[in-house]
Structure formats: C-alpha cells, structure tokens
Design an enzyme around this catalytic site. Sequence first.
Site, PDB file in Angstrom:
ATOM      1  N   CYS A   1      25.415  57.859  27.495  1.00 56.10           N
ATOM      2  CA  CYS A   1      25.593  56.813  28.512  1.00 56.10           C
ATOM      3  C   CYS A   1      24.679  55.612  28.210  1.00 56.10           C
ATOM      4  CB  CYS A   1      25.372  57.375  29.909  1.00 56.10           C
ATOM      5  SG  CYS A   1      25.950  56.267  31.225  1.00 56.10           S
TER       6      CYS A   1
ATOM      7  N   HIS B   1      28.975  61.552  30.244  1.00 55.07           N
ATOM      8  CA  HIS B   1      27.876  62.507  30.378  1.00 55.07           C
ATOM      9  C   HIS B   1      28.362  63.913  30.032  1.00 55.07           C
ATOM     10  CE1 HIS B   1      24.817  59.971  32.369  1.00 55.07           C
ATOM     11  NE2 HIS B   1      25.870  59.299  32.789  1.00 55.07           N
TER      12      HIS B   1
ATOM     13  N   GLU C   1      26.685  66.571  29.852  1.00 60.97           N
ATOM     14  CA  GLU C   1      25.991  67.540  30.709  1.00 60.97           C
ATOM     15  C   GLU C   1      26.615  67.644  32.097  1.00 60.97           C
ATOM     16  OE1 GLU C   1      24.031  63.681  31.872  1.00 60.97           O
ATOM     17  OE2 GLU C   1      24.927  64.537  30.061  1.00 60.97           O
TER      18      GLU C   1
END
Length: 203
Positions: free
Chosen positions: A79, A181, A183
């Site tokens: 990001c 993202h 994650e």
Amino acid sequence: MIGIIDYGMGNLRSVEKALKYVGYDAKITSDAKEIKNFEALILPGVGAFPDAIRVLIKTGMAEEIKIHIEKGKPFLGICLGMQLLFEKSFEGGKTEGLKIFKGNVVGLPKGNKIPHVGWNSLTIKKDTPFLKGIKNGDYVYFVHSYYVNGNEKDFEYAVTEYGIEIPAVIIKDNVFSCQFHPEKSGETGLKILKNFGEMIKCL
C-alpha cells in the site's frame, strides 16, 4: 528472518501475524542499524506519504532500505509502502520518495468514492511466483486515496479497475510491491505472503 519496518504507520501486527500464520518468522523494527541483519524486508503502511518519508529519512531507515535493495535482498512494499518506492508523490504538495521505481503517486480521479476502500478483483498480466495460485478475478482488499501513475508498465504483474486501471502488483528484480493489503485479503493474501516467503529462499 523477515523485518517489518515500523515508521509509526501501518498494520504492523497484522502483517507479522499473517507471516507467522503461513510459517515465516518476522520481527517489527524501527532501528535502522538492525535492518542489515534481515534476509528480507517488508514496508507496510497506511497514512500520508509526506509524513512517512520524513520519518524514514530522519531515522536513517530510508538509506538502509536502499542498501538492502541494492544488495539484491528481497523487499516487499504494501500500500503506502509501495507508493514510497516511487520518485515523488503529489499528496499534500510534492514530496520525493525513495526513487526505486520511476513514476509518481497521484490522487484517484473524481467519479468514484474516495478513498477506495474494500474488496476489488485482480487482473493478472504476467506470471510470477509471487502470484502463484492467484487467478484472474480473485479479490483482495484495498484502502487508498492515491495510486501509482508510473513508468514501470513493463513490470506490472496485476492491475485492478476503479474507474481507471490501477497498478496492483509491480515487481522489479528483488523488489515486490502491491497496492492492496495482503494481510487483510483472506486466503488470497495469505497465499501471496507465503509465496513471498518461498521466494526469499530463491533470491
């Protein structure tokens, strides 16, 4: 060991937890002197480009990141961490970046809701071990108001659509980056982080 760079912004614990879930040791650090000890680095981030680059330069981490990359060690920008790799950003004025990639970071065009928050699908442009197991149309999670309008088209491996085509994955040599993202992207994101971990052994 994978180092996760802490400059006061980003989902550090989420990245650390996701890496450990897929079997890779990770450590969060804000110590520039420690960076040289890591096999690979991840630069996550949510926040403002000018603030982020200011902290990286002030702490000496910006220079250590460049040395790490020059040595051919694996690096992943997530990001804002991806955007910081470019020459400059026009967020809140004009601010120089790390200049690893060529191009600028500019605001998303008006017309769609800004910031771009939520799930969006990927279009895969090129095969890469980084995206092993990821298919066209797989969804990942985005949170951003700016995007990369760069000169690295030859190194775009995946894009997404949000009114315009947005680079979602850019890879050049040992430097990997994604606008979304991983994650926060469920099983798809975990696959990508696992792939990055596996590639560390090969680079």
